[in-house]
Design an enzyme around this catalytic site. Sequence first.
Site, PDB file in Angstrom:
ATOM      1  N   ASP A 225     -49.352  -4.515 -72.419  1.00  0.00           N
ATOM      2  CA  ASP A 225     -48.036  -4.507 -72.243  1.00  0.00           C
ATOM      3  C   ASP A 225     -47.765  -5.907 -73.149  1.00  0.00           C
ATOM      4  OD1 ASP A 225     -45.409  -5.454 -71.056  1.00  0.00           O
ATOM      5  OD2 ASP A 225     -45.895  -5.150 -69.012  1.00  0.00           O
ATOM      6  N   HIS A 226     -46.793  -5.646 -74.180  1.00  0.00           N
ATOM      7  CA  HIS A 226     -46.580  -6.523 -75.118  1.00  0.00           C
ATOM      8  C   HIS A 226     -45.465  -7.572 -74.601  1.00  0.00           C
ATOM      9  CE1 HIS A 226     -45.922  -8.404 -79.019  1.00  0.00           C
ATOM     10  NE2 HIS A 226     -46.597  -7.498 -79.773  1.00  0.00           N
TER      11      HIS A 226
END
Length: 252
Positions: A225-226
């Site tokens: 998850d950036h």
Amino acid sequence: MPTADPKSAPQLSVPAYDYALFGEVEERPLDSIQQIIGRQTTASWRTVPHVTHHDEADVTDLDELRQQRATTAGSDAPPPTVLAFVIKACIAALKEFPDVNSSLDSSGQNLFVKRYYNIGVAVDTPAGLIVPVLKNADTLSLPEIAAATAGLAEKAHSGKLSLADVEGGTFTVTSLGKIGGTAFTPIINAPEVAIMGVSRARRKPVDHNGDIALRRILPLSLSYDHRVIDGAKAARFMGFIRDRLQDPATLV
Ligand code: CAO
């Protein structure tokens, strides 16, 4: 700033279509597990900005260690699986990079960093993909991880998993190693923030200590998850796992 016209907003579902116009079609309802998985993966894919980082680990020494342990443990005890080593390496990496063992709240403003290590393992069953969870996996030895994974996979196949078996995960590992492939993009098992995908190990010619050698190479694919993990952290996390797998004595 111009306001977006709701009528021109992108459509979020595929329009209904009459496929029978072009040939024979069988209509088959998805069973309930497939529908649940569909909803969860769609929610994760739509709401979590996914990036997948790929790497390879030389598992030649790890394979030798597995064979040695198989010989010394006796014929009754199967050697710890490749998957057990990967899970062990992931736990070591989660301790080194605590943010990866976390969940973001729905506001996107608070991170819950977990101090327990519950590893989900994706299991391919006739009913669909199910992810039972190895609770407190950091307290387990390699053979215990292998045995517990096999036990959960067996329960998943026979439809005997309880709710307690599938909840509370902090990080997921999904292995297509037996089936094949060189890389893939696993969908994050939200609200977790990362998932490790394992593809099939193959013997490949690689640079080994300055010479070309045929070595057994394991492809790894980490989706993250950036919002929580940036590319540099993901690369370091993956590098840590790769190094541990390449020096398997550190995992025993
Ligand atoms: N590379 C090469 N061979 C591998 C391997 C790898 N990465 N991982 C396992 N293998 C081999 C093992 O050496 C073993 O071979 P032998 O039978 O010859 O000894 C065999 O494959 C065992 O595989 P397995 O799948 O039965 O056991 P596992 O511990 O590797 O995995 C489980 C268990 C439950 C995770 C797996 O069976 C499974 O269901 N995987 C599918 C998960 C999935 O569908 N993910 C997709 C998610 S996205 O939709």
